[in-house]
Design an enzyme around this catalytic site. Sequence first.
Site, short mmCIF file in Angstrom:
data_model
loop_
_atom_site.label_atom_id
_atom_site.label_comp_id
_atom_site.label_asym_id
_atom_site.label_seq_id
_atom_site.Cartn_x
_atom_site.Cartn_y
_atom_site.Cartn_z
N HIS A 45 0.84 -1.20 0.00
CA HIS A 45 0.00 0.00 0.00
C HIS A 45 0.88 1.26 0.00
O HIS A 45 0.67 2.16 0.80
CB HIS A 45 -0.91 0.02 1.23
CG HIS A 45 -1.87 -1.12 1.31
ND1 HIS A 45 -2.32 -1.64 2.51
CD2 HIS A 45 -2.47 -1.85 0.34
CE1 HIS A 45 -3.16 -2.63 2.27
NE2 HIS A 45 -3.27 -2.78 0.96
N HIS A 77 -6.73 0.01 3.02
CA HIS A 77 -6.22 -0.44 1.74
C HIS A 77 -6.41 0.73 0.76
O HIS A 77 -7.42 1.43 0.82
CB HIS A 77 -6.97 -1.69 1.30
CG HIS A 77 -6.82 -2.82 2.28
ND1 HIS A 77 -6.35 -4.06 1.92
CD2 HIS A 77 -7.06 -2.89 3.62
CE1 HIS A 77 -6.31 -4.85 2.98
NE2 HIS A 77 -6.74 -4.15 4.03
#
Length: 595
Positions: free
Chosen positions: A519, A563
């Site tokens: 991420h 996320h």
Amino acid sequence: MKLAKQLLLPVSFAGLSAAVILTSSSQLKKSYDFIIVGAGPGGATTANRLTESPGVNVLLLEAGGANDGVLQIDVPQLCVTLTPNTPWDWNFTTVPQAGLLGRTPPFPRGIGLGGTSAVNCLVYTRGTKSDIDTWAALSGDESWGWDGVLPYFKKSEKFNLPVDGHNVSAQFTPEVHGFNGIIGVSVPGAARATDNRVIAVTQELDEFPYQVDMNSGEHLGVGWTQALIDRGVRSSSKAYLAPEYLNRHNLHVLLHARVSRVLPTNDAFSLNSVEFQDGQSGEFKNLTAKKEVILSTGAVHTPVILMHSGIGDSKVLTPLGIPVLVDNPSVGQNLTDHVGCSITFEVNSTKTLDETWRNDSLKDALLTEWRENKTGLMVDTSENQVAFLRLPDDDPIWETHEDPASGPTTAHFEFLFQNGVYPTKESGNYFNLPVGAVSPASRGFITINSSDPFATPLIDPKLLSEDIDIYMVRQGIKTGQRFVAAKSWEGYFIRPLVNLTSDEEIDQYIRENAVSFFHPVATAAMSPANASWGVVNPNLLVKGVRGLRVVDASVVPRLPAAHTSAAVYGVAEKAADIIKAAYPDLFGKGVAWKA
């Protein structure tokens, strides 16, 4: 196993785009208003929104292919097979990580239409209100706060009901979602044997409250996964490039066109031209945009392209013989990523996904069901529930450390509840619990060590370089051990695969097994227009030059406890309106979209 062979078979459903994209630069128009580099969430979204105006010509350049007809990408449950070391991944690794005992873990980045949204594991989370409000504080622009970005989250989103038709009234909050957007979002469409047990723990133990909707701006607790799925099929940024959009006369997409750098046009500081390698001929070619070049190549490639274009730290560029156009040490810095590892348990059940990975007949039957009906276990990602949790307010760590989270209702760590493990073992059935630090204090960087623009970049996220990060993962593992010890799990667990009791054992286990959750953000971060730090201003224009903008995860100034696909869709939808407002002669007035 039959899976690898079957994955390459084509599938056919609405949204595939292979027939309407370009493969040779000889097919291009002579000029474009905007040239966008990269067809991930940033680039595909921006290209779609700008070409809503028929008088605006846009070229979208993508280094990879169409990613069409690949079962492995389209079937949500197969997301675990997409990285690393596959044709759809750039297959990067980090430099040796001191916090991981010198290991060099994979650093997955997607290539081809969809970018990383074509290879990730689909979880859709926006982060908390305080996460996004931090963007406003760091950029000096209130419109980048939660209230300003929420309409763009909703604009991008097409929330759709799960394919099994179950009642979702207690699984999400409709008011915070969009239903008329482009990117599919849904809650799970197939039950797992552990669903009731996971939710039952929220009634049994106060430590684990139930959270109806983690995308409401508040996310603490345990709740149902929201994933980037549209009626049982992965929904990537390719949805913004569906045939009805690619059929626009003013949008061209050229595949296998890898950009090496941006170039000056009229003067040294007007960077509205690109140099790219034509994948068909191998030749390097230049193209000039009438208005802007927009980099949307992500948190790794965007700073690399900037550096090879002469925008970066002179101490890096000069020794490589790259002429310095803008000496900006912020380029490539501030790399932030989530980090964590899994604890795995053998379980007293045969109703886990392990059977699917081992049993070819079962797997083939499930894939057939998916092909024919878009139902069954293949319609979901690897976890039906997630949790975002905090360290206690009276934790002794606060005596010596500042809280790295964006606010008092933002999580320190995350759980993903997976009934099965991939790759699985030859026998047995398992429950897997990934634990990730989602408010990390560690910061790393992306840099280059060659004047070759296509040389592999140096990726150093400095995972676990701050001791509070390993503390969060350690306490997360302990919290996970308490979760699975609840009475709601009685009779389910046989044993942990690794016995972890002391802090020393847990820390050693983390350092031996932790990986990036891929991420990454902030390597071309937003900052106030007059700030001496940062790479782009709040309008996402690169500082020190003209005609160059960035729209991707690299501009996000702080990693949300989430996320990151959702974040980039929100950024890109907002960026499109910023761009439209900057060119009223092209787009007209009143372009801002209202929720």
